[in-house]
Design a protein around this motif. Sequence first.
Motif, PDB file in Angstrom:
ATOM      1  N   GLY A  15      36.967 -10.879  -3.981  1.00 43.76           N
ATOM      2  CA  GLY A  15      37.249  -9.355  -3.498  1.00 43.76           C
ATOM      3  C   GLY A  15      36.672  -8.685  -2.622  1.00 43.76           C
ATOM      4  N   ALA A  16      35.911  -9.158  -2.065  1.00 45.68           N
ATOM      5  CA  ALA A  16      35.181  -8.897  -0.372  1.00 45.68           C
ATOM      6  C   ALA A  16      36.475  -8.151   0.298  1.00 45.68           C
ATOM      7  N   ARG A  17      35.750  -6.921   0.931  1.00 48.62           N
ATOM      8  CA  ARG A  17      36.352  -6.541   1.463  1.00 48.62           C
ATOM      9  C   ARG A  17      34.847  -6.422   2.862  1.00 48.62           C
ATOM     10  N   ARG A  18      36.338  -6.229   3.573  1.00 51.23           N
ATOM     11  CA  ARG A  18      35.393  -5.862   5.178  1.00 51.23           C
ATOM     12  C   ARG A  18      34.936  -4.767   5.143  1.00 51.23           C
ATOM     13  N   ASP A  19      35.184  -3.283   4.393  1.00 44.79           N
ATOM     14  CA  ASP A  19      35.149  -2.177   5.451  1.00 44.79           C
ATOM     15  C   ASP A  19      34.053  -2.277   4.266  1.00 44.79           C
ATOM     16  N   GLU A  20      32.598  -2.919   3.226  1.00 48.34           N
ATOM     17  CA  GLU A  20      32.118  -3.067   2.711  1.00 48.34           C
ATOM     18  C   GLU A  20      30.537  -2.442   3.444  1.00 48.34           C
ATOM     19  N   GLU A  21      30.497  -3.783   4.333  1.00 46.63           N
ATOM     20  CA  GLU A  21      29.678  -3.708   4.920  1.00 46.63           C
ATOM     21  C   GLU A  21      29.443  -4.233   6.293  1.00 46.63           C
ATOM     22  N   SER A  22      28.629  -3.852   6.450  1.00 43.71           N
ATOM     23  CA  SER A  22      29.069  -4.444   8.455  1.00 43.71           C
ATOM     24  C   SER A  22      29.058  -5.736   8.290  1.00 43.71           C
ATOM     25  N   GLU A  27      34.397 -10.559   9.044  1.00 46.19           N
ATOM     26  CA  GLU A  27      34.584 -12.316   7.862  1.00 46.19           C
ATOM     27  C   GLU A  27      35.988 -12.028   8.443  1.00 46.19           C
ATOM     28  N   ARG A  28      36.157 -13.654   7.751  1.00 47.60           N
ATOM     29  CA  ARG A  28      37.525 -13.836   7.632  1.00 47.60           C
ATOM     30  C   ARG A  28      38.446 -13.725   7.022  1.00 47.60           C
ATOM     31  N   VAL A  29      39.892 -13.747   6.981  1.00 43.86           N
ATOM     32  CA  VAL A  29      40.236 -13.862   4.990  1.00 43.86           C
ATOM     33  C   VAL A  29      40.200 -15.308   4.668  1.00 43.86           C
ATOM     34  N   PHE A  30      39.985 -16.874   5.067  1.00 37.37           N
ATOM     35  CA  PHE A  30      39.721 -17.813   4.611  1.00 37.37           C
ATOM     36  C   PHE A  30      38.944 -18.639   4.979  1.00 37.37           C
ATOM     37  N   SER A  31      37.368 -18.091   4.770  1.00 35.01           N
ATOM     38  CA  SER A  31      36.125 -17.921   4.787  1.00 35.01           C
ATOM     39  C   SER A  31      35.664 -19.472   4.620  1.00 35.01           C
ATOM     40  N   PHE A  32      35.418 -20.035   5.987  1.00 39.15           N
ATOM     41  CA  PHE A  32      34.854 -21.092   5.251  1.00 39.15           C
ATOM     42  C   PHE A  32      33.314 -21.728   5.235  1.00 39.15           C
ATOM     43  N   PRO A  46      27.817 -17.287  10.723  1.00 39.93           N
ATOM     44  CA  PRO A  46      28.744 -16.637  11.188  1.00 39.93           C
ATOM     45  C   PRO A  46      29.286 -17.009  12.789  1.00 39.93           C
ATOM     46  N   ARG A  47      28.360 -18.147  13.016  1.00 39.36           N
ATOM     47  CA  ARG A  47      28.723 -18.042  14.619  1.00 39.36           C
ATOM     48  C   ARG A  47      30.092 -19.799  14.561  1.00 39.36           C
TER      49      ARG A  47
END
Lengths: 301, 489
Positions: free
Chosen positions: A133-140, A145-150, A159-160
């Motif tokens: 349930g993570a949201r991009r607005d939670e923390e810098s 973050e991607r929607v599909f985060s590998f 992150p790179r």
Amino acid sequence: MTAQLSHLDMLEAEAIHIFREAAAQFRRPVLMYSIGKDSTVLLHLARKAFWPQKPPFPLLHIDTTWKFRDMIAFRDKTVREFKLDLIVHTNEDGLKRGVNPYDYTPSVYTDVMKTQPLKQALDKYGFDAAFGGARRDEESSRAKERVFSFRSPGHRWDPRRQRPEMWNLLNGRLGPGETVRVFPLSNWTERDVWRYILREKLDVVPLYFAAQRPTIVRNGQLLVVDDDRLPLQPGEVPQMKSVRFRTLGCWPLTAAVLSTADDIESVVEETLGARTSERQGRLIDHDQAGAMERKKQEGYF
Amino acid sequence: MTAVTAIRREDLAPAFNQELNGILHLLTCGSVDDGKSTLIGRLLWDASDLYDDQRETIRRSSNAATGGAHPDFSLLLDGLVAEREQGITIDIAWRYFDTATRRFVVIDSPGHEQYTRNMASGASHADVAIMLVDARSGIKRQTRRHAAILDIVGVKRVILAVNKMDLVDWSQENFRQIEADFRELTLRFGFREAIAIPVSAVGGDNVAHKSDHMPWYTGPHLLDYLERIPARDTAARGPFRFPVQTVLRDGADFRGLAGTVASGCITVGDRITDAISGQSAHVLRIATMDRDLEIAKQGQSVALQLDMDIDVARGAVISDADNLPTVTSRFEGRIVWLWETPFDPNSGYFLRTSTDLAPISSIAIKSLLNLETLAAQPSEKCSVNDIAIASITLGRPVAIDPFASNQPTGIFLIIDALTGASVAGGVITEATTGKTDDASAFRLTRELLERGLCRDLGNGEDDRREFQRRANETALLLHAAGIPVKIEI
Ligand SMILES: Nc1nc2c(ncn2[C@@H]2O[C@H](COP(=O)(O)OP(=O)(O)O)[C@@H](O)[C@H]2O)c(=O)[nH]1
């Protein structure tokens, strides 16, 4: 009759789209269910995405054994009501070693009782995709973050080396040893989550509503004493106060706020008028600058 | 410090139960130090309902560039630890803020040439782009490159924010020159709207308030302009397209094709056709968990129940029976190469359209686009950050539209078969119709697969999906071995 779609309608449709894409592209998905408001919204959207079928994946709850009792009761009720499959996993080894949220620093505790067991469970059941349930607005650090985060083998986040995502095209093809975290609420804000709970009349854990609860003040934070496991320090005498929670986690690590908002409307009104961001109430985040990013790289999310 | 006071929250915060009037996706691009972070920070500061702890952090800061006269608004956009340390923004970052009526999504993308791919992927999500230039230097080669990228991925509205007007004494002459250069530049592209606004990000001039320093400027300030842009098109534009994501069932009574309306709209009773198989039916029901709908339009996620059980599965594009997409296994496109590993004609690649995944039998790079001159230079190579014109042949036909006539079904990704990475994103410039029979290609037929590899598979939904998957993988293996393949299953 169909006016323009509101922003919540658009966010809902997007989340449903993401759920369906992930379920179609991954072999064995699971929904990381942490009982709080974001999980509640996540689960509701999963039900919408696959209706009239049940969501084609189980829920996974990482139980640190330090969740509020009300949370566990709510979890079990929800699972019964919607006839869901629930997997509960605890790091038994950590439990045996007596790792708890007050003798250990938040980062050690989080690693042993949350991060490790999450990885254990994903490996044990062979899940290749986990909804969160993570949201991009939670923390810098999540703003990128991607929607599909590998995640590479070992569940690490680099992150790179994130895959670019273009338009609404979602590529779920896994490389060797990779798994993926899927975030259908990526584009939601805390306010959207509450607005949506209100609009959809969703049931949430009663801890979000104000009630008289036994509280102590520690390190400037208001804690609710949920059972007698937390050793009280001299001078700490639980006092009854009208409090509620903005986020829910392990009770010795989750700060309450003074409030009299005791129904959903007043909670939403209070939250949307809130003057501090929600993560102030989550103690682990104050550990160090960049703490969240580090935790992510280690596989916490 | 007058510039940072006078914020009335009541004006900024939408009512608690109010739903906002759509979402506007805003891309920001510019060179390092043009003031992008400051501009967006300032916009957030002036126009949105920040939390008190965020406001306090900013208020306590001070901006060295202005001798400490202003807070450092760029702090609102701090990113990953690695980037903070390097002082540059390498990846796109997403921020969300609400004004009184609207949700804004700010997509912050790096401007450097070596990050063309990041910018292209960021821009693909945008409804409008703010290009930043420094008033002292005006339009640069980079600005032209940015405009080209925006045009390629389909951004229709661009704003040129001419920043740091304070450093050129708020000169009208200076601004008009840049504005004229900008007009000349944008004429070469297919933008629907292009506007230049003189701003000073640190002081907030023409950001969310009209500037007192530039009475000669009579146009809208930035926020004013942004609030007037219609939010992401939910008007039913384009022909009906519905890429099927999955099939949902409920006993014998319900078989729903689940998906999101990619373009156009659909009403109960409409006649639809599955473009690839050519089968038609009528829409019996538009179902959601909440209620049945009479009509579904672009952006809505629903399940369609048809009056006849036509045999469609994931990957099909349900379309307006009178306006079908092109079904083809060959097309031309413009691609942005996104991955560090360059294009390799001997590698196996897949094509991902909205919900379809087809093996690629060949990619022929024809030329690379020089983003500064916009000239095409013949080339057979393509590597990271290149924008190429390519001709792509697939192992089997897919349903597509030219990007210019229908964006949602005119886009694709190229996926590396081995690593799974999205190596390129692209738009279809020309969908070739008619048979493109390669007589020498090996025909991978259903019979061949049933004989051995797929002997264990039956006729259920899952088995058919697995059949498709094995056919795809087999085609790739054959391709890797140098054998051209045509899938006929
Ligand atoms: N004088 C002046 N300086 C500005 C203005 N906007 C930004 N700056 C300064 O320009 C520098 C680069 O700004 P920043 O927002 O970090 O640029 P970015 O690299 O494009 O994100 C900083 O020192 C800013 O304080 C402006 O309107 N006027």
